[in-house]
Design an enzyme around this catalytic site. Structure first.
Site, PDB file in Angstrom:
ATOM      1  N   GLY A  10       0.838  -1.201   0.000  1.00 37.59           N
ATOM      2  CA  GLY A  10       0.000   0.000   0.000  1.00 37.59           C
ATOM      3  C   GLY A  10       0.869   1.246   0.000  1.00 37.59           C
ATOM      4  CB  ALA A  12       2.815   2.615   4.682  1.00 30.74           C
ATOM      5  CG  HIS A 234     -15.687   7.277   8.852  1.00 36.57           C
ATOM      6  ND1 HIS A 234     -16.777   8.004   8.434  1.00 36.57           N
ATOM      7  CD2 HIS A 234     -14.599   7.908   8.347  1.00 36.57           C
ATOM      8  CE1 HIS A 234     -16.366   9.023   7.690  1.00 36.57           C
ATOM      9  NE2 HIS A 234     -15.042   8.994   7.626  1.00 36.57           N
ATOM     10  NE  ARG A 271     -12.543  10.702  10.326  1.00 38.99           N
ATOM     11  CZ  ARG A 271     -11.652  10.208   9.480  1.00 38.99           C
ATOM     12  NH1 ARG A 271     -10.891   9.186   9.843  1.00 38.99           N
ATOM     13  NH2 ARG A 271     -11.518  10.722   8.276  1.00 38.99           N
ATOM     14  CB  SER A 372      -4.713   7.868   7.638  1.00 38.01           C
ATOM     15  OG  SER A 372      -5.594   8.317   6.632  1.00 38.01           O
TER      16      SER A 372
END
Length: 534
Positions: A10, A12, A234, A271, A372
């Site tokens: 991904g 990262a 979320h 959130r 993030s």
């Protein structure tokens, strides 16, 4: 023997790979899927950087907002480093070719990048590419890796790390296409395998495969994990599919309303507060909706085209004309592999971790929206550079194949033994159990009940198996291995939640509704050791 093995493809992992390659290392990236399938592609809303393109903003404000959201559990030095590097990271991504949405403001370079408001932020700080931000960043990073001729091993499922005297020597993998168990020797490893949100199976925005595979491998190898109880829910997922409706919908002016048409919360609060407000409405028997009709079809298609299509496809609702039914679900895991300021794993020398699988202490008890994508790129660079430095400073000798032989035998046993118990109903049961008893609002009695049920599930696991006995392309086998990892992590999450008799950030507990100063510490866990705090 390669210098740096990146496990996870991904955002990262790709950033770490580019960083390590540019620092002079030989690099291989191994992932269980293909890079464009990673969870990064699901990050829609934006990436924080204090550019000040839409109103006044400062790096110090970004730092302050992040620390405030973390509720006392972040490493302020790491937060400062990440936020200070944000503008430069955006500039780097722009140079690579990320197609950010733009302002017609007469400026040049990064000063033309559009920014939007995210919950908990004191300014319009999130740089975005419509509502495809993570996807655009991911594709650009992957294209760049291909240009740099970085080696990829796709469809390689991580089985275990190979360690010797507390030092990483490589890892074992199941090559999904052939069924072969392989060993890759490496001087250093970067784990970038994502979070564990899929434990909330059926109640999460995450893909089925987000089962904390890298975290589980670290635990088995003697490494530490921390803060596993902190899971962010979320506020807005589609009611029937749990597919994410990005925070950008509220950032652009969307309302949250109950079935009486009442707005019941400030939509741009952090959130955890918004998710609990929605959960409370649902507990009172109210249906909850996201209302973006007032934004108009033209603006929706310009700024939120993906959200419009997802609503039409999965809820059969046109957001320009009707309310969107939503519910809060598990979205992001703040806890993970315990790392130091160099992102090296606590307990395994030469092994680094970055992204959602890692607890670098930049999110603390509650991640700030928009941080993030920043973490995976800003700290991805750091992980790759440090892994390269470590690798180039040691001689490195290959490990023997003891771990590979052991893993190959275990796979052979799974393929040959009878399936006494089907594990799929247990996967559904685990997701339901976690959402309702280890969820948005927690209570100690229910947490103890959940722990007892997970313990019973682990006992039943001995009888579980797979129906598909073919070695090649066996998705049944992969999903069973993922479920084993989920069951390994489940008790660490519940136990940490039981021990935290307070409400802090995303962790909210009935009977302990305020923060306890004595518990402003990190929960750290290693297999075979008592849980500790520091």
């Amino acid at each position: 023997m390669i210098d740096v093995l990146i496990i996870g493809s991904g955002g990262a992992g790709l950033t770490a790979a580019l960083s390590a390659k540019n620092a002079g290392a030989s690099v291989t990236v191994a992932g269980k899927a293909y890079p464009t399938n990673s969870q990064t592609s699901m990050a829609q809303g934006g990436m924080n950087a204090a550019l000040g393109n839409v109103g006044e903003d400062h790096i110090r404000s970004h730092i302050a907002d992040t620390i405030k959201s973390a509720k006392g559990l972040c490493d302020e030095a790491m937060v400062k480093q990440m936020c200070e590097e944000a503008p430069g990271t955006i500039a780097w991504l722009e140079r690579l070719g990320v197609p950010f949405s733009r302002l017609d403001n007469g400026e040049t370079g990064t000063q033309t990048i559009a920014q939007r408001q995210m919950g908990g932020a004191s300014a319009k700080r999130a740089c975005y590419a419509q509502d495809y931000t993570g996807l655009k960043i991911l594709h650009t990073l992957y294209d760049t890796c291909l240009k740099e001729e970085i080696n990829f091993l796709d469809e390689h499922y991580l089985l275990n790390l190979i360690t010797q005297n507390g030092t990483v020597k490589g890892a074992t993998f199941l090559e999904i296409r052939t069924g072969e168990v392989k060993q890759i020797n490496a001087k250093s490893i970067v784990i970038a395998t994502g979070g564990y949100g899929a434990l909330y199976h059926g109640f999460t925005t995450n893909a089925y495969g987000s089962t904390g595979d890298g975290i589980a491998a670290v635990l088995r190898a003697g490494g530490a994990v921390s803060d596993m109880e902190f899971i962010q829910f979320h506020p807005t997922a589609l009611k029937h599919s749990s597919i994410l409706v990005s925070e950008s919908a509220r950032g652009e002016g969307g309302y949250l309303v109950n079935e009486r048409g009442e707005r019941f919360v400030d939509e741009l609060k952090p959130r955890d507060e918004v998710a609990r407000a929605i959960f409370s409405q649902i507990q009172e028997g109210q249906r909850v909706f996201l209302d973006v009709r007032h934004l108009g079809e033209e603006k929706l298609m310009e700024l939120l085209p993906q959200e419009v299509e997802l609503c039409k496809l999965h809820e059969h609702v046109d957001p320009a004309k009707a309310l969107i039914p939503i519910k809060p679900v598990a979205h992001y895991t703040m806890g993970g592999i315990e790392v130091d300021s160099m992102l090296e794993v606590n307990g395994i020398k030469g092994c680094f971790a970055v992204g959602e699988c890692s607890n670098a202490k930049v999110h603390g008890a509650n991640r700030l929206g928009g941080n993030s994508l920043l973490e995976i790129t800003a700290l991805g660079k750091l992980a790759g550079t440090n892994a390269c430095k470590y690798a180039l400073d040691i001689s490195g000798t290959p490990a023997d194949d003891t771990q590979r032989q052991k893993d190959a035998q275990e796979i052979e046993t799974l393929l040959s033994q009878a399936e006494a118990v089907n594990f799929y109903p247990y996967r559904e049961k685990l997701g339901n159990l976690f959402y309702h008893k280890v969820g948005i609002v927690r209570e100690n009695e229910q947490l103890h009940e959940a722990l007892a049920e997970v313990t019973a599930m682990q006992e039943s696991q001995k009888e579980m198996g797979i129906a598909d006995k073919s070695p090649a392309n066996n998705q049944n086998l992969i999903e069973f291995l993922e479920f084993q990892n989920a069951l390994l992590l489940a008790p660490t999450i519940i136990t940490s939640a039981i021990e935290r008799d307070e409400s802090r950030g995303a962790h909210f507990k009935i009977g302990f509704e305020s923060e306890n100063e004595a518990l402003k510490k990190h929960s750290i866990y290693q297999l075979g050791k008592e849980e500790t705090c520091k």
